[in-house]
Motif scaffolding. Structure first.
Motif, PDB file in Angstrom:
ATOM      1  N   GLU A 269       0.827  -1.211   0.000  1.00  0.00           N
ATOM      2  CA  GLU A 269       0.000   0.000   0.000  1.00  0.00           C
ATOM      3  C   GLU A 269       0.860   1.259   0.000  1.00  0.00           C
ATOM      4  N   ARG A 270       1.920   1.244   0.815  1.00  0.00           N
ATOM      5  CA  ARG A 270       2.779   2.426   0.888  1.00  0.00           C
ATOM      6  C   ARG A 270       3.604   2.596  -0.387  1.00  0.00           C
ATOM      7  N   ALA A 271       4.057   1.470  -0.959  1.00  0.00           N
ATOM      8  CA  ALA A 271       4.841   1.533  -2.197  1.00  0.00           C
ATOM      9  C   ALA A 271       4.008   2.105  -3.336  1.00  0.00           C
ATOM     10  N   ARG A 272       2.736   1.720  -3.435  1.00  0.00           N
ATOM     11  CA  ARG A 272       1.872   2.228  -4.498  1.00  0.00           C
ATOM     12  C   ARG A 272       1.513   3.702  -4.269  1.00  0.00           C
ATOM     13  N   ARG A 273       1.489   4.073  -2.992  1.00  0.00           N
ATOM     14  CA  ARG A 273       1.090   5.448  -2.656  1.00  0.00           C
ATOM     15  C   ARG A 273       2.269   6.428  -2.747  1.00  0.00           C
ATOM     16  N   GLU A 274       3.460   6.003  -2.265  1.00  0.00           N
ATOM     17  CA  GLU A 274       4.594   6.916  -2.150  1.00  0.00           C
ATOM     18  C   GLU A 274       5.822   6.475  -2.948  1.00  0.00           C
ATOM     19  N   GLY A 275       5.763   5.265  -3.520  1.00  0.00           N
ATOM     20  CA  GLY A 275       6.916   4.779  -4.271  1.00  0.00           C
ATOM     21  C   GLY A 275       7.775   3.833  -3.443  1.00  0.00           C
ATOM     22  N   LEU A 276       8.615   3.050  -4.130  1.00  0.00           N
ATOM     23  CA  LEU A 276       9.429   2.046  -3.445  1.00  0.00           C
ATOM     24  C   LEU A 276      10.438   2.656  -2.479  1.00  0.00           C
ATOM     25  N   LEU A 277      10.934   3.857  -2.777  1.00  0.00           N
ATOM     26  CA  LEU A 277      11.936   4.477  -1.908  1.00  0.00           C
ATOM     27  C   LEU A 277      11.393   4.737  -0.504  1.00  0.00           C
ATOM     28  N   ALA A 278      10.075   4.901  -0.394  1.00  0.00           N
ATOM     29  CA  ALA A 278       9.475   5.155   0.920  1.00  0.00           C
ATOM     30  C   ALA A 278       9.578   3.941   1.836  1.00  0.00           C
ATOM     31  N   LEU A 279       9.839   2.764   1.254  1.00  0.00           N
ATOM     32  CA  LEU A 279       9.915   1.544   2.061  1.00  0.00           C
ATOM     33  C   LEU A 279      11.184   1.484   2.901  1.00  0.00           C
ATOM     34  N   GLU A 280      12.197   2.286   2.549  1.00  0.00           N
ATOM     35  CA  GLU A 280      13.432   2.294   3.344  1.00  0.00           C
ATOM     36  C   GLU A 280      13.149   2.729   4.775  1.00  0.00           C
ATOM     37  N   VAL A 281      12.239   3.681   4.933  1.00  0.00           N
ATOM     38  CA  VAL A 281      11.858   4.138   6.275  1.00  0.00           C
ATOM     39  C   VAL A 281      10.971   3.100   6.950  1.00  0.00           C
ATOM     40  N   GLU A 282      10.041   2.538   6.191  1.00  0.00           N
ATOM     41  CA  GLU A 282       9.096   1.561   6.735  1.00  0.00           C
ATOM     42  C   GLU A 282       9.809   0.313   7.234  1.00  0.00           C
ATOM     43  N   ILE A 283      10.866  -0.102   6.526  1.00  0.00           N
ATOM     44  CA  ILE A 283      11.525  -1.368   6.830  1.00  0.00           C
ATOM     45  C   ILE A 283      12.429  -1.269   8.054  1.00  0.00           C
ATOM     46  N   GLU A 284      12.718  -0.056   8.520  1.00  0.00           N
ATOM     47  CA  GLU A 284      13.575   0.102   9.696  1.00  0.00           C
ATOM     48  C   GLU A 284      12.937  -0.481  10.947  1.00  0.00           C
ATOM     49  N   GLU A 285      11.614  -0.567  10.959  1.00  0.00           N
ATOM     50  CA  GLU A 285      10.910  -1.106  12.129  1.00  0.00           C
ATOM     51  C   GLU A 285      10.845  -2.631  12.128  1.00  0.00           C
ATOM     52  N   VAL A 286      11.281  -3.257  11.033  1.00  0.00           N
ATOM     53  CA  VAL A 286      11.222  -4.722  10.908  1.00  0.00           C
ATOM     54  C   VAL A 286      12.506  -5.331  11.459  1.00  0.00           C
ATOM     55  N   ASP A 287      12.380  -6.380  12.269  1.00  0.00           N
ATOM     56  CA  ASP A 287      13.543  -7.022  12.883  1.00  0.00           C
ATOM     57  C   ASP A 287      14.149  -8.115  12.009  1.00  0.00           C
ATOM     58  N   ASP A 288      13.349  -8.727  11.150  1.00  0.00           N
ATOM     59  CA  ASP A 288      13.821  -9.857  10.364  1.00  0.00           C
ATOM     60  C   ASP A 288      14.809  -9.393   9.286  1.00  0.00           C
ATOM     61  N   PRO A 289      16.089  -9.821   9.348  1.00  0.00           N
ATOM     62  CA  PRO A 289      17.075  -9.389   8.342  1.00  0.00           C
ATOM     63  C   PRO A 289      16.768  -9.902   6.942  1.00  0.00           C
ATOM     64  N   PHE A 290      16.090 -11.048   6.844  1.00  0.00           N
ATOM     65  CA  PHE A 290      15.755 -11.600   5.532  1.00  0.00           C
ATOM     66  C   PHE A 290      14.740 -10.716   4.825  1.00  0.00           C
ATOM     67  N   ILE A 291      13.750 -10.223   5.563  1.00  0.00           N
ATOM     68  CA  ILE A 291      12.760  -9.303   4.981  1.00  0.00           C
ATOM     69  C   ILE A 291      13.442  -8.004   4.578  1.00  0.00           C
ATOM     70  N   LYS A 292      14.295  -7.482   5.464  1.00  0.00           N
ATOM     71  CA  LYS A 292      15.003  -6.236   5.160  1.00  0.00           C
ATOM     72  C   LYS A 292      15.826  -6.365   3.886  1.00  0.00           C
ATOM     73  N   LYS A 293      16.545  -7.465   3.773  1.00  0.00           N
ATOM     74  CA  LYS A 293      17.386  -7.664   2.594  1.00  0.00           C
ATOM     75  C   LYS A 293      16.552  -7.691   1.327  1.00  0.00           C
ATOM     76  N   GLY A 294      15.438  -8.425   1.355  1.00  0.00           N
ATOM     77  CA  GLY A 294      14.588  -8.527   0.181  1.00  0.00           C
ATOM     78  C   GLY A 294      14.000  -7.190  -0.224  1.00  0.00           C
ATOM     79  N   VAL A 295      13.499  -6.428   0.749  1.00  0.00           N
ATOM     80  CA  VAL A 295      12.877  -5.130   0.443  1.00  0.00           C
ATOM     81  C   VAL A 295      13.918  -4.146  -0.077  1.00  0.00           C
ATOM     82  N   LEU A 296      15.118  -4.160   0.513  1.00  0.00           N
ATOM     83  CA  LEU A 296      16.171  -3.252   0.047  1.00  0.00           C
ATOM     84  C   LEU A 296      16.618  -3.600  -1.372  1.00  0.00           C
ATOM     85  N   LEU A 297      16.632  -4.883  -1.704  1.00  0.00           N
ATOM     86  CA  LEU A 297      16.936  -5.283  -3.074  1.00  0.00           C
ATOM     87  C   LEU A 297      15.866  -4.760  -4.029  1.00  0.00           C
TER      88      LEU A 297
END
Length: 277
Positions: A91-119
């Motif tokens: 929802e946030r990616a469609r609303r604000e773009g993929l770059l906005a996920l860098e802020v959103e992903i900081e709250e996630v603890d799972d490194p595997f999710i972080k790696k995938g989203v950053l890729l």
């Protein structure tokens, strides 16, 4: 997050209690003492340790304590919450773009999710993301297998060393055939090593290895959901379609839970909207 898994110690303790109950019920408390033999314990435990020293290198043996500790922990991975996370990211990616996920992903603890989203944020092709993350899953599976193999080998060696102890006892028994009164006690001692080895294998090591294998399978399954979620977010899929796609990984029970949580969230949003109005 890992929490203590009480089922492992409870199961092991219950198994030993049932064995002791069977012994005491048939032989009494005094008779239970005859099931304790120091020499048999040394043969099984000492032989088992010696065999593991031959089979594994020092680095692998150091990891054994960490691997065994993992059997006494449990993971709180929740697929329903995982799917909701990717719906939120979509929802946030469609609303604000993929770059906005860098802020959103900081709250996630799972490194595997972080790696995938950053890729995904970096604009890596979906096929490449799939290959990179799948390679990490394969590497994790191999690491888990190597760690688990020590416990599995212990389950194989324990009954064998029990049998070796029994053979030693039988040889000693045959040497004293001229004294019939000693045959019974020596035969009993000879059989105790088999009891110890079989008990360790079937109550401790083999079930523990099975639990570790099941945990690896669940972790792999969870990571596969993450890969599908990351690719769905990157490709700009409609959040509702992504939710439907990821829900295919859920069991019927989880789907019911997801529906209840979704209904609850919608009610809360309606209340917030009404309060703001």
């Amino acid at each position: 997050m890992r929490k203590r898994d009480l089922l492992t110690p409870i199961g092991i303790t219950l198994g030993f209690i049932m064995v002791m109950f069977g012994i005491v019920a048939n032989a009494g408390v005094g008779g239970a003492v005859s099931f304790i033999d120091i020499a048999s314990i040394f043969i099984v435990i000492g032989g088992l340790i010696a065999a593991l020293l031959v089979n594994f290198n020092f680095a692998e043996l150091k990891l054994s304590f960490k691997v065994i500790r993992e059997a006494f922990k449990r993971s709180d991975a929740n697929l329903v919450q995982l799917i909701q996370l990717f719906v939120k990211l979509s929802e946030r990616a469609r609303r604000e773009g993929l770059l906005a996920l860098e802020v959103e992903i900081e709250e996630v603890d799972d490194p595997f999710i972080k790696k995938g989203v950053l890729l995904a944020v970096d604009g890596i092709e979906p096929e490449v993301i799939n290959e990179i993350m799948s390679a990490e899953i394969n590497a994790m599976e191999e690491r888990h297998y190597r760690g688990r193999s020590l416990v599995e080998k212990a389950g194989e060696y324990a009954p064998a060393w029990g049998m070796i102890g029994t053979l030693i006892g039988l040889v000693l028994m045959l040497e004293s055939l001229t004294d019939p009164e000693t045959l019974g006690p020596k035969m009993a001692v000879a059989l105790l090593t088999t009891l110890y080895g079989t008990l360790l294998a079937n109550l401790v090591f083999i079930p523990m290895a099975g639990k570790l294998a099941n945990r690896t399978d669940k972790e792999i399954f969870s990571k596969q959901v993450i890969i599908e979620g990351v690719i769905g977010v990157q490709s700009g899929q409609n959040p509702k379609l992504l939710e439907e796609k990821l829900s295919a990984f859920l069991s019927e029970k989880d789907k019911i839970q997801a529906a209840k949580e979704k209904e609850k969230n919608e009610e809360e949003q309606m209340k917030e909207t009404a309060n703001e109005a």
